[in-house]
Write an enzyme that holds these catalytic residues in place. Structure first.
Site, mmCIF file in Angstrom:
data_model
loop_
_atom_site.group_PDB
_atom_site.id
_atom_site.type_symbol
_atom_site.label_atom_id
_atom_site.label_comp_id
_atom_site.label_asym_id
_atom_site.label_seq_id
_atom_site.Cartn_x
_atom_site.Cartn_y
_atom_site.Cartn_z
ATOM 1 N N ASP A 105 0.811 -0.984 -0.008
ATOM 2 C CA ASP A 105 -0.032 0.006 -0.101
ATOM 3 C C ASP A 105 0.844 1.297 0.013
ATOM 4 O O ASP A 105 2.058 1.204 0.083
ATOM 5 C CB ASP A 105 -1.192 0.288 1.405
ATOM 6 C CG ASP A 105 -0.436 -0.444 2.619
ATOM 7 O OD1 ASP A 105 1.147 -0.507 2.418
ATOM 8 O OD2 ASP A 105 -0.963 -0.729 3.422
ATOM 9 N N HIS A 115 -7.025 -4.777 10.291
ATOM 10 C CA HIS A 115 -6.637 -4.657 8.984
ATOM 11 C C HIS A 115 -5.606 -5.204 8.604
ATOM 12 O O HIS A 115 -4.696 -5.571 8.984
ATOM 13 C CB HIS A 115 -6.847 -3.218 8.366
ATOM 14 C CG HIS A 115 -5.605 -2.360 8.722
ATOM 15 N ND1 HIS A 115 -5.739 -1.108 8.946
ATOM 16 C CD2 HIS A 115 -4.226 -2.683 8.933
ATOM 17 C CE1 HIS A 115 -4.529 -0.423 9.181
ATOM 18 N NE2 HIS A 115 -3.817 -1.536 9.363
ATOM 19 N N GLU A 121 -9.617 -1.457 5.563
ATOM 20 C CA GLU A 121 -10.097 -1.293 6.607
ATOM 21 C C GLU A 121 -11.438 -2.110 6.789
ATOM 22 O O GLU A 121 -11.933 -2.774 6.031
ATOM 23 C CB GLU A 121 -10.593 0.221 6.666
ATOM 24 C CG GLU A 121 -9.266 1.367 6.640
ATOM 25 C CD GLU A 121 -8.637 0.973 7.778
ATOM 26 O OE1 GLU A 121 -8.303 0.154 8.344
ATOM 27 O OE2 GLU A 121 -8.298 2.524 8.240
ATOM 28 N N ASP A 180 -7.093 -2.224 13.940
ATOM 29 C CA ASP A 180 -8.435 -2.324 13.732
ATOM 30 C C ASP A 180 -8.622 -3.585 13.058
ATOM 31 O O ASP A 180 -9.793 -4.067 12.526
ATOM 32 C CB ASP A 180 -9.167 -1.230 13.136
ATOM 33 C CG ASP A 180 -8.761 -1.031 11.608
ATOM 34 O OD1 ASP A 180 -7.468 -1.751 11.206
ATOM 35 O OD2 ASP A 180 -8.867 -0.113 11.036
HETATM 36 P P1 PGA Z 1 2.257 -1.419 12.651
HETATM 37 O O1 PGA Z 1 1.113 -1.533 11.456
HETATM 38 O O2 PGA Z 1 3.388 -2.451 12.235
HETATM 39 O O3 PGA Z 1 2.846 -0.292 12.360
HETATM 40 O O4 PGA Z 1 1.658 -1.839 13.826
HETATM 41 C C1 PGA Z 1 0.558 -2.837 11.003
HETATM 42 C C2 PGA Z 1 -0.550 -2.698 10.061
HETATM 43 O O5 PGA Z 1 -1.098 -1.465 9.936
HETATM 44 O O6 PGA Z 1 -0.635 -3.504 9.053
#
Ligand code: PGA
Length: 275
Positions: free
Chosen positions: A71, A148, A153, A146
């Protein structure tokens, strides 16, 4: 849950990172022209450091490897003339945290183009580029606060493809805290939209390697792995994958798993019988 899921629990972030990097290194050795799906965020930084170490100290060769990232924020692209802290693009993150330290060909590394003039068209081209490269051999993934996967999302279809996605409050809060606040940005100045591979795109990777650490992730990890498959926790799509799935967790992230002891036994069994 499928029997092909391996859940490996390690004592801390370092051990989690070493184990995850070990799988990637093994693939690069056995298939030097493999296609890796890569992730950004705070979770994979240790994995990338270990891969850099393998390259420097053990000669791990990335010269034929191709990568596709999950992404990118819409509106951001690499600005090498700015300090790293001020360039919050995921393309810059990949460059600084991995790409510039290993012998991969820059033209073989792909991050969605957050500056694309026609993002909708770009998303289709990104899908086509993954197919043209022969598909992803191994997709590295974190899990968001969350639940994802990439920027899929809650509410994203589990069959979704690469597309533009609006980010939700928790993701904005988490990413603000982890990256933007530290770089001195005001919250209102962080991007609210992104290009993301879809859940359906991710599920086409031949192998999935999901990593998570810290108590903050314990609930979503348990929901994603042991809860119902739901578009509200898009990482729960891991239960739909038909190939090799490996989840590497530190003790904290594993702490809410109902069947934690069982996973530890399974790993022991596999080691003992060389399975
Ligand atoms: P993070 O994010 O590694 O910064 O906890 C994980 C994600 O959003 O997949």
């Amino acid at each position: 849950m499928k029997l092909t899921v391996d859940i490996l629990i390690r004592k801390d972030y370092n051990e989690m990172s070493k184990t995850a990097a070990g799988f990637i290194a093994q693939l690069v050795q056995s298939k030097p022209d493999c296609v890796l799906g890569l992730a950004t965020g705070s979770t994979p930084i240790g994995t990338y450091r270990e891969l850099i170490r393998c390259h420097r100290e053990e000669g791990l060769d990335f010269s034929q490897v191709t990568t596709f990232n999950l992404d990118e924020y819409l509106g951001l692209g690499v600005h090498l003339d700015q300090p790293y802290s001020l360039d919050q693009s995921y393309a810059r993150f990949m460059y600084e945290e991995l790409i510039k330290h290993i012998n991969i060909k820059k033209e073989n590394t792909h991050v969605p183009d957050g500056l694309a003039k026609d993002p909708g068209k770009f998303c289709q081209e990104y899908e086509a580029a993954i197919k043209d490269a022969g598909g992803i051999d191994l997709q590295l993934l974190g899990i968001g606060g969350d639940g994802h996967w990439a920027f899929n999302e809650p509410g994203s279809s589990l069959g979704s493809r690469t597309r533009v996605q609006a980010l939700m409050k928790q993701t904005l809060d988490d990413n603000y805290e982890s990256f933007y606040a530290k770089a001195g940005f005001e919250r209102k100045n962080m991007p609210h939209f992104a290009i993301t591979m879809g859940v359906g795109t991710i599920l086409e990777a031949r192998n999935i390697l999901m990593i998570a650490n810290g108590l903050k992730k314990a609930d979503v990890v348990a929901q994603g792995i042991e809860g119902p498959v739901t578009a509200q926790i898009t990482a729960s799509a891991i239960q739909l994958h038909s190939g090799g799935i490996t989840v590497v967790l530190d003790e904290d992230a594993a702490s809410k798993l109902k069947h934690k002891e069982h996973y530890i036994h399974v790993e022991r069994m596999k080691k003992e019988y060389n399975l």
